[in-house]
Write an enzyme that holds these catalytic residues in place. Structure first.
Site, mmCIF file in Angstrom:
data_model
loop_
_atom_site.group_PDB
_atom_site.id
_atom_site.type_symbol
_atom_site.label_atom_id
_atom_site.label_comp_id
_atom_site.label_asym_id
_atom_site.label_seq_id
_atom_site.Cartn_x
_atom_site.Cartn_y
_atom_site.Cartn_z
ATOM 1 N N GLU A 159 -4.169 41.636 28.244
ATOM 2 C CA GLU A 159 -4.130 40.194 28.461
ATOM 3 C C GLU A 159 -4.814 39.793 29.759
ATOM 4 O O GLU A 159 -5.478 38.749 29.828
ATOM 5 C CB GLU A 159 -2.686 39.689 28.454
ATOM 6 C CG GLU A 159 -2.030 39.665 27.082
ATOM 7 C CD GLU A 159 -1.417 41.001 26.673
ATOM 8 O OE1 GLU A 159 -0.889 41.106 25.554
ATOM 9 O OE2 GLU A 159 -1.450 41.940 27.506
ATOM 10 N N GLN A 164 -2.068 36.715 21.968
ATOM 11 C CA GLN A 164 -1.533 36.714 20.607
ATOM 12 C C GLN A 164 -0.268 35.875 20.437
ATOM 13 O O GLN A 164 -0.085 35.212 19.415
ATOM 14 C CB GLN A 164 -1.275 38.153 20.177
ATOM 15 C CG GLN A 164 -1.233 38.348 18.691
ATOM 16 C CD GLN A 164 -1.349 39.821 18.329
ATOM 17 O OE1 GLN A 164 -0.392 40.571 18.503
ATOM 18 N NE2 GLN A 164 -2.499 40.230 17.843
ATOM 19 N N PHE A 165 0.613 35.888 21.419
ATOM 20 C CA PHE A 165 1.819 35.056 21.421
ATOM 21 C C PHE A 165 2.035 34.535 22.832
ATOM 22 O O PHE A 165 1.663 35.192 23.811
ATOM 23 C CB PHE A 165 3.061 35.850 20.988
ATOM 24 C CG PHE A 165 3.078 36.247 19.540
ATOM 25 C CD1 PHE A 165 3.613 35.404 18.574
ATOM 26 C CD2 PHE A 165 2.557 37.466 19.141
ATOM 27 C CE1 PHE A 165 3.629 35.769 17.249
ATOM 28 C CE2 PHE A 165 2.567 37.834 17.810
ATOM 29 C CZ PHE A 165 3.099 36.991 16.852
ATOM 30 N N ALA A 166 2.663 33.377 22.945
ATOM 31 C CA ALA A 166 2.919 32.799 24.262
ATOM 32 C C ALA A 166 3.700 33.759 25.156
ATOM 33 O O ALA A 166 3.469 33.825 26.360
ATOM 34 C CB ALA A 166 3.680 31.484 24.111
ATOM 35 N N ASP A 167 4.611 34.513 24.568
ATOM 36 C CA ASP A 167 5.421 35.454 25.352
ATOM 37 C C ASP A 167 4.576 36.553 25.987
ATOM 38 O O ASP A 167 5.040 37.232 26.901
ATOM 39 C CB ASP A 167 6.483 36.105 24.459
ATOM 40 C CG ASP A 167 7.340 35.086 23.737
ATOM 41 O OD1 ASP A 167 8.435 34.787 24.233
ATOM 42 O OD2 ASP A 167 6.905 34.586 22.683
ATOM 43 N N ILE A 184 1.644 36.100 27.497
ATOM 44 C CA ILE A 184 0.662 35.577 28.445
ATOM 45 C C ILE A 184 0.877 36.086 29.861
ATOM 46 O O ILE A 184 -0.047 36.104 30.681
ATOM 47 C CB ILE A 184 0.665 34.034 28.446
ATOM 48 C CG1 ILE A 184 -0.650 33.505 29.018
ATOM 49 C CG2 ILE A 184 1.865 33.479 29.205
ATOM 50 C CD1 ILE A 184 -0.824 32.003 28.887
ATOM 51 N N PRO A 240 1.138 39.004 31.490
ATOM 52 C CA PRO A 240 0.208 39.945 32.140
ATOM 53 C C PRO A 240 -1.118 39.310 32.534
ATOM 54 O O PRO A 240 -1.817 39.829 33.405
ATOM 55 C CB PRO A 240 0.002 41.025 31.062
ATOM 56 C CG PRO A 240 1.222 40.962 30.217
ATOM 57 C CD PRO A 240 1.587 39.505 30.176
ATOM 58 N N HIS A 285 8.364 36.561 20.401
ATOM 59 C CA HIS A 285 7.352 35.906 19.574
ATOM 60 C C HIS A 285 7.669 34.427 19.368
ATOM 61 O O HIS A 285 7.090 33.791 18.497
ATOM 62 C CB HIS A 285 7.250 36.590 18.198
ATOM 63 C CG HIS A 285 6.823 38.015 18.269
ATOM 64 N ND1 HIS A 285 7.685 39.026 18.606
ATOM 65 C CD2 HIS A 285 5.622 38.598 18.051
ATOM 66 C CE1 HIS A 285 7.036 40.178 18.584
ATOM 67 N NE2 HIS A 285 5.779 39.942 18.255
#
Length: 688
Positions: free
Chosen positions: A409, A431-434, A436, A438, A478
């Protein structure tokens, strides 16, 4: 290989750098802003800078003032930054000494990068990634040297920064793609007060052996002749072979870590004496003697350098400070998209789901702009995104324009700095907001500050797509909402569309915006599978439809009659909140007006305040956990600006204040707002 003229130039540069370090030290009260100098590192830096061309790129680190001198920057220009003057050519008085950024057509280009050591490796590797793309596509944006030389990229690093994970991500990508970059590691054995033995299991040369495809070289960086020859070979290799190189240069540290962290605080007399024995300055004098220079010639050049530095310092001290009125300049570059364009609802148009509207927007952009590329985890040909949000794009535009990355990321986000700098427009995806977080170092440290700290030279033109939100038991990693965290970053724009037409129009606007834009895309709205979200499907706008950022929309007006009787309430919301509000409003015919923000920054405060003033009762509705959230902040702003027209306290409704969204469907529903919960809040407000 070395003429007397060449050696005289190198000696003049070294004497200039050493004189600058001395004059800063002797004028500490004047040189009050924190700074470092290249004292002890001069030889490898001058050997590097002298060999670069105007087609090249380099990212110096905070100790590389000798590199800047050898590129052609004057002591006066550099001192303007040292003293934070208005005419500082790099940052306009906003950033530290030796934090350059330059688009000078006669010098190697320098993007803005931070002093967060190691962070610059990703943006700089992104430059090499961008140059490779331009080269492979025969783009007119690919600029060669005057003698048809191929451009190279140099990323300068201190040895202690190589232990950063983001440096590893850069190395991985560079060897995987075979990028034309040199990582110049200056190893002085210290990371502030931390020694090499404390900080690392191996040096950078040994570490790079774990990255197959990385050509490695080592040199005594205090020996100008050896350093010049090593850099000559490294640069020639990258110009011609187009593969990455790591140069590990050992150097002494003769100065302080910074002007504020003094060497005597933590270094022993024995350590200082050992480093002094490797000083490149007397070594360079010996080289000059052995090449026919007389002591008079050597001293004459040295005296001239000292006089030049003294004069530059006196002039820089007299230069004007920045005007306080300029403090907010260059946070963003001006966007050309200021009004809605094209046809939002074409005659005989067909309804489309949100995920396809975003896909079509990107496809249309890629058809028109060769510089538009898309990359991220699983977005390539084989899958086309875990939500099929990039489906068929690789087949249509090729694997060089739409491709997968590793789970990196930080690299995905930060590489856009370099890609943008060479004229590309990257669209990337986490891929998912969670996931982000890194990438936050890059988003905060590099991307958001680039335009401001480069005094407007390097806005980062990119789009970061982020699937977001909870539905259907997605679970704790997710389903998260991150808008408050994003909005705490100044220097980025944040969109959160709730329907197909908006996501297509905003995607187009984000592309033509020269600034970084984060596109939050609720995965529960992608296909309108969640009950009550069918209206997220809309007629697909025309190809030329563009929706400016910062324009909210009244999607459900209240009746005039009930408004006049004081029987209405407005709901300010976005994303999935739009559909919770719509469902709840059905229980209060004509009494609820719903405003869809569409963009969270810039925010349409004018329409928000106008709407609240009209109704006097307001609910701010969000999917995000409520405490300390954007929604609560917005409620305060509304209260402050609309206080005299309010008939009731501004209500806020968000999710429960839990650390994560639980996977069990019943627990998920208990945590999130629902139409039934919104109905209760509306009843409370209408009772005032």
């Amino acid at each position: 290989m070395f003429t007397k003229t060449n050696l005289a130039k190198a000696w003049r540069l070294m004497a200039t750098a050493r004189s600058m370090a001395d004059i800063y030290e002797n004028n500490r009260q004047v040189c009050k802003y924190v700074h470092s100098t290249s004292k002890g590192h001069e030889a490898i830096q001058i050997a590097t800078g002298l060999q670069l061309l105007s087609c090249d790129y380099i990212s110096p680190y905070y100790r590389d003032d000798s590199i800047l001198l050898s590129l052609g920057f004057t002591p006066y220009e550099m001192m303007l930054q040292l003293l934070a003057k208005a005419s500082d050519p790099f940052s306009g008085g906003r950033s530290y000494y030796c934090h350059p950024s330059s688009l000078d057509v006669n010098k190697a280009k320098i993007i803005h990068q931070s002093s967060a050591t190691g962070m610059q490796a990703i943006p700089t590797t992104g430059i090499a990634q961008g140059l490779q793309y331009l080269e492979q596509t025969n783009s007119p944006l690919f600029i060669k040297g005057a003698g048809n030389e191929m451009p190279v990229v140099i990323c300068s690093l201190g040895d202690n920064s190589v232990t950063e994970g983001e440096v590893s991500e850069s190395f991985q990508f560079a060897v995987l793609k075979g990028l034309p970059i040199i990582y110049l590691v200056q190893d002085n054995n210290w990371g502030i007060s931390v020694t090499a033995d404390e900080a690392r299991a191996m040096n950078a040369f040994e570490y790079a052996d774990g990255f197959p495809g990385m050509h490695r070289m080592q040199v005594d960086g205090s020996d100008f002749i050896a350093a010049y020859e090593t850099m000559r070979m490294a640069i020639a290799f990258v110009r011609n072979i187009r593969r990455p190189v790591l140069v590990h240069a050992t150097v002494p540290l003769l100065g302080h870590h910074t002007s504020g962290v003094r060497k005597e605080f933590y270094r022993s007399t024995e350590d200082l004496e050992e480093h002094a024995q490797r000083d490149p300055y007397p070594k360079m004098r010996s080289i000059l003697f052995s090449n026919g220079f007389t002591e008079l010639e050597i001293n004459s050049i040295e005296d001239e350098a000292k006089a030049t530095v003294q004069q530059a310092f006196e002039e820089a001290m007299q230069a004007a400070d920045p005007l306080p009125s300029t403090v907010a300049d260059h946070v963003f570059a001006p966007t050309p998209i200021i009004k809605e364009q094209g046809i939002r609802t074409p005659t005989n148009g067909e309804k489309i789901i949100m995920v396809d509207a975003a896909l079509h927007a990107i496809e249309e952009l890629m058809q028109e702009h060769d510089e538009c590329i898309l990359y991220g985890q699983d977005v390539g040909r084989r899958l086309g995104g875990v939500f099929r949000e990039a489906a068929t794009l690789a087949e249509k535009f090729g694997d060089h324009r739409v491709f997968n990355t590793a789970i990196q990321e930080a690299y995905i986000v930060g590489s856009t700095v370099g890609m943008s700098a060479v004229g590309l427009k990257p669209i990337v995806e986490v891929q998912f907001a969670d996931y982000i977080y890194p990438g936050f170092n890059q988003l905060v440290t590099e991307i958001s500050k680039s335009c401001y700290l480069s005094n407007g030279k390097f806005p980062v033109s990119m789009i970061l797509r982020v699937p977001i939100g909870a539905y259907g038991g997605g679970g704790p990693y997710h389903s998260g909402s991150i808008e408050t965290t994003l909005l705490s970053i100044k220097g980025i724009k944040v969109c959160y569309p709730s329907n197909a037409a908006d996501i297509k129009g905003l995607m187009k606007a984000a592309y033509y915006d020269p600034n970084p834009v984060v596109m939050l895309e609720h995965k529960g709205l992608y296909w309108s599978k969640v009950p009550g979200t069918d209206e997220a499907k809309t007629i697909e706008p025309s190809k030329d439809y563009i929706l400016p950022l910062g324009k909210a929309n009244i999607i459900l007006p209240a009746s005039i009659q009930k408004l006049q009787r004081g029987e209405t309430v407005c709901i300010i919301t976005y994303g999935m909140g739009v559909y919770w509000a719509k469902s709840a409003a059905a229980a209060f015919p004509g009494q609820v007006e719903i405003l869809d923000l569409r963009t969270l920054f810039p925010l349409d405060e004018e329409l928000i305040f106008e709407t609240v003033n009209k109704h006097g009762k307001c609910l701010v509705l969000s999917e995000e956990q409520q405490n300390n959230s954007f929604a609560e902040s917005l409620a305060h702003r509304i209260t402050y600006n609309c206080f005299m027209q309010l008939d009731a306290p501004v209500e806020v409704m968000g999710a429960m204040n839990l650390p994560a969204v639980p996977i069990n469907l019943a627990l998920e529903a208990a945590m999130l707002p629902t139409p039934e919960k919104v109905i209760q809040r509306i009843q409370t407000l209408l009772a005032f």
